[in-house]
Design a protein around this motif. Structure first.
Motif, mmCIF file in Angstrom:
data_model
loop_
_atom_site.group_PDB
_atom_site.id
_atom_site.type_symbol
_atom_site.label_atom_id
_atom_site.label_comp_id
_atom_site.label_asym_id
_atom_site.label_seq_id
_atom_site.Cartn_x
_atom_site.Cartn_y
_atom_site.Cartn_z
ATOM 1 N N SER A 193 105.361 20.819 99.874
ATOM 2 C CA SER A 193 106.284 19.848 100.489
ATOM 3 C C SER A 193 107.701 20.394 100.553
ATOM 4 C CB SER A 193 106.265 18.530 99.699
ATOM 5 O OG SER A 193 104.980 17.963 99.694
ATOM 6 N N ILE A 194 108.116 21.098 99.515
ATOM 7 C CA ILE A 194 109.454 21.716 99.520
ATOM 8 C C ILE A 194 109.537 22.765 100.625
ATOM 9 C CG2 ILE A 194 110.971 23.290 98.217
ATOM 10 C CD1 ILE A 194 110.186 21.723 95.692
ATOM 11 N N GLY A 195 108.477 23.569 100.777
ATOM 12 C CA GLY A 195 108.463 24.581 101.838
ATOM 13 C C GLY A 195 108.561 23.955 103.222
ATOM 14 N N ILE A 196 107.829 22.851 103.439
ATOM 15 C CA ILE A 196 107.889 22.150 104.728
ATOM 16 C C ILE A 196 109.292 21.580 104.951
ATOM 17 C CG2 ILE A 196 107.057 20.110 105.977
ATOM 18 C CD1 ILE A 196 104.312 20.618 104.601
ATOM 19 N N GLY A 197 109.854 20.947 103.907
ATOM 20 C CA GLY A 197 111.194 20.358 104.025
ATOM 21 C C GLY A 197 112.259 21.391 104.330
ATOM 22 N N LEU A 198 112.196 22.542 103.657
ATOM 23 C CA LEU A 198 113.171 23.607 103.904
ATOM 24 C C LEU A 198 113.004 24.188 105.307
ATOM 25 C CD1 LEU A 198 113.082 25.431 100.445
ATOM 26 C CD2 LEU A 198 115.013 24.172 101.400
ATOM 27 N N SER A 199 111.763 24.275 105.782
ATOM 28 C CA SER A 199 111.520 24.758 107.148
ATOM 29 C C SER A 199 112.153 23.813 108.173
ATOM 30 C CB SER A 199 110.018 24.879 107.417
ATOM 31 O OG SER A 199 109.421 25.862 106.602
ATOM 32 N N ILE A 200 111.958 22.515 107.996
ATOM 33 C CA ILE A 200 112.543 21.532 108.911
ATOM 34 C C ILE A 200 114.067 21.622 108.893
ATOM 35 C CG2 ILE A 200 112.847 19.051 109.332
ATOM 36 C CD1 ILE A 200 109.964 18.681 108.258
ATOM 37 N N TYR A 307 117.868 30.664 101.341
ATOM 38 C CA TYR A 307 118.746 30.997 100.220
ATOM 39 C C TYR A 307 119.311 29.734 99.570
ATOM 40 C CZ TYR A 307 118.833 35.900 101.700
ATOM 41 O OH TYR A 307 118.486 37.193 102.018
ATOM 42 N N GLU A 308 119.617 28.753 100.396
ATOM 43 C CA GLU A 308 120.237 27.525 99.902
ATOM 44 C C GLU A 308 119.455 26.313 100.392
ATOM 45 O OE1 GLU A 308 122.624 27.683 97.795
ATOM 46 O OE2 GLU A 308 123.241 29.776 98.033
ATOM 47 N N LEU A 312 116.855 24.143 94.900
ATOM 48 C CA LEU A 312 115.599 23.621 95.440
ATOM 49 C C LEU A 312 114.575 24.747 95.589
ATOM 50 C CD1 LEU A 312 114.159 21.087 96.405
ATOM 51 C CD2 LEU A 312 115.007 21.530 98.718
ATOM 52 N N VAL A 313 115.049 25.931 96.001
ATOM 53 C CA VAL A 313 114.173 27.109 96.061
ATOM 54 C C VAL A 313 113.644 27.426 94.661
ATOM 55 C CG1 VAL A 313 114.044 29.573 96.602
ATOM 56 C CG2 VAL A 313 115.381 28.042 98.073
ATOM 57 N N ASN A 317 109.679 27.375 93.383
ATOM 58 C CA ASN A 317 109.032 28.503 92.708
ATOM 59 C C ASN A 317 108.574 28.148 91.301
ATOM 60 O OD1 ASN A 317 109.008 31.043 94.404
ATOM 61 N ND2 ASN A 317 111.134 30.424 94.676
ATOM 62 N N LEU A 318 109.313 27.268 90.626
ATOM 63 C CA LEU A 318 108.871 26.801 89.309
ATOM 64 C C LEU A 318 107.567 26.015 89.438
ATOM 65 C CD1 LEU A 318 109.426 26.490 86.272
ATOM 66 C CD2 LEU A 318 110.730 24.407 86.803
ATOM 67 N N PHE A 319 107.462 25.199 90.491
ATOM 68 C CA PHE A 319 106.223 24.468 90.749
ATOM 69 C C PHE A 319 105.056 25.440 90.970
ATOM 70 C CE2 PHE A 319 108.108 20.245 92.574
ATOM 71 C CZ PHE A 319 108.593 19.940 91.314
ATOM 72 N N ILE A 320 105.329 26.514 91.731
ATOM 73 C CA ILE A 320 104.283 27.529 91.967
ATOM 74 C C ILE A 320 103.816 28.122 90.639
ATOM 75 C CG2 ILE A 320 103.777 29.788 92.977
ATOM 76 C CD1 ILE A 320 105.804 29.122 95.180
ATOM 77 N N ILE A 321 104.763 28.472 89.767
ATOM 78 C CA ILE A 321 104.426 29.095 88.483
ATOM 79 C C ILE A 321 103.553 28.163 87.650
ATOM 80 C CG2 ILE A 321 105.375 29.957 86.304
ATOM 81 C CD1 ILE A 321 107.930 30.690 88.043
#
Length: 469
Positions: A193-200, A307-308, A312-313, A317-321
């Protein structure tokens, strides 16, 4: 069994196989499917679509979802054998293959399944360390600017990841890991969801313009013709890996209550789960491509298209870990179990193999320890960590895992079991259609495997071991 069957009629506590009555519904099974499918494979979808382009990328995402849905339906009918409603239950995927196809196929299934499990634990070690590096680099870029030299080695982080896995590996069995599995599932939704939000957000930036195309990366501009070919093959493997979940379908179906019939409920669950997953994947892959264009990174949360906001990035990544720490255990526990069961049967009198020590840990409880388990599981984690250090190539490894697991576990065995279960006549239109689908998927698997192996070989040429990346 007769006693249990009569009990089930009298008091409703047991199912027809003597086990405690199952209570799962198509809704809970749908949730299990979505949890099983959405994982680290989602991170490479933007890169995969960039290699294939808008047309082929979209078609292949949909194609693999339809193939996965079809084979899921076939497997749902094979849960009970010989009749899909009144037959005897097959509690696991391997049990299903053994009862329907026989011993030789059963051994091949075990080889494919456990090769896939070992490969995933290596891949998760690698991906977890890459996300740790990304957090360190993200903070460095935020502090010193985007052009700063923020090189970092992933090897120390692989060791840190391994230490956590060695500790968690001492949890004796799979059933005691449910809390970790639930946490990992929540994390997978979180980082996707974070990846989708950052893409948007990136797409919505004023003046945002990146180069995209109907056929993806451009030969002669972004890549040469040979690289375009290999990357296309590799991208197909990445998408296949993102959909591969057939191996857990029998286990999920084994949680369903028997009315309505399990195969009907499972087909409804598969349709729901695959539809939700495909929608999620389309968002990650297509929005990620729109955000980054032909320069889409192999892992869209660690490739620094974003980068920004750096925090949030970091959270993504913490969620991925956290997800991968749990996912490693889910995939490693069956490997631990099969080796330990074999060892106990081979040396039943050995205290080293069988004796358990109870150790009280404050605030946690009592941990059951066994010397063979301690040594064997520690060695396994160390070996997978060493393999991850030797082959630190995210996209190539993801593609190879997808190629290895997709054909045998998602296509070949489900089709062969269905043909036996349904007694489909040889050379009938259905038989020919199924064989053609199997042949097509074998070709896809081979080209994806070749592309991934070529990617590993080309990266090995420029790879300098144990240096900052």
């Amino acid at each position: 069994m007769a006693v249990m069957s009569s009990l089930s009629i009298v008091d409703g506590k047991y199912d027809d196989d003597g086990r405690i009555k199952r209570t799962g519904t198509w809704i809970t099974a749908s949730a299990h499917i979505v949890t099983a499918v959405i994982g680290s494979g989602v991170l490479s979808l933007a890169w995969a679509v960039a290699q294939l382009g808008w047309i082929a990328g979209t078609i292949i995402l949909i194609l693999f979802s339809l193939i996965t849905l079809l084979t899921s339906f076939l497997l749902a009918d094979c849960y009970r054998y010989p009749h899909p409603v009144h037959g005897i239950r097959n509690h696991t995927y391997m049990e299903m293959v053994k009862n329907i196809l026989g011993g030789v196929q059963y051994k091949l299934c075990g080889l494919a399944q456990y090769t896939n499990l070992v490969g995933c634990t290596i891949g998760y070690t690698l991906t977890g360390s890459i996300s740790m590096v990304a957090i360190k680099k993200s903070n460095c870029f935020h502090k010193y600017g985007h052009e700063a030299d923020c090189k970092a080695s992933s090897y120390l982080f692989m060791v840190i990841f391994a230490i956590f896995e060695i500790l968690l590996s001492q949890i004796p069995d799979f059933h005691e890991l449910s809390w970790l599995s639930i946490l990992a599932a929540v994390m997978s939704f979180g980082y996707a969801s974070i990846g989708i939000g950052l893409s948007i957000a990136k797409i919505a930036e004023p003046g945002h313009h990146v180069k995209t195309g109907l056929t993806g990366v451009i030969v002669g501009v972004d890549v040469n013709s040979l690289d375009k070919l290999w990357n296309t093959f590799q991208a197909i493997g990445n998408i296949a890996f993102a959909y591969a979940f057939s191996v857990v379908i029998a286990e999920i179906q084994d949680t369903l209550k028997s009315s309505p019939p399990e195969n009907q409920a499972m087909k409804k669950s598969a349709l729901t789960g695959v539809t939700v997953t495909t929608f999620f994947y389309a968002l990650c892959g297509l929005l990620g491509y729109e955000a980054f264009g032909n320069k889409a990174p192999g892992n869209f949360l660690t490739g620094f298209g974003f980068y920004e906001p750096y925090w949030l990035v970091d959270i993504g990544n913490l969620f991925i870990i956290i997800h991968l720490v749990g996912a490693y255990q889910v995939f490693a526990q069956p490997i631990f179990s099969i080796v330990e069961n074999w060892a106990c049967k081979s040396w039943p009198e050995s205290k080293f193999m069988t004796k358990e020590y109870h150790i009280k840990i404050p605030l946690i409880g009592t941990l059951r320890m066994n010397m063979f388990r301690l040594i064997w599981r520690t060695i396994y984690v160390i070996l997978t960590t060493l393999m991850a250090m030797i082959f630190p190539f995210f996209n190539s490894i993801v593609g190879l895992l997808g190629a290895i697991s997709f054909f045998p576990l998602t296509v070949y065995f489900p089709i062969e079991m269905y043909l036996v279960q349904a007694k489909v006549p040889k050379y009938s239109s259905i038989w020919i259609g199924m064989k053609m689908l199997s042949g097509f998927c074998l070709i896809v698997t081979l080209v994806a495997a070749v592309g991934s192996i070529q990617g590993i070989i080309s990266e090995l040429k420029i790879y300098k071991p144990f240096q900052a990346m």
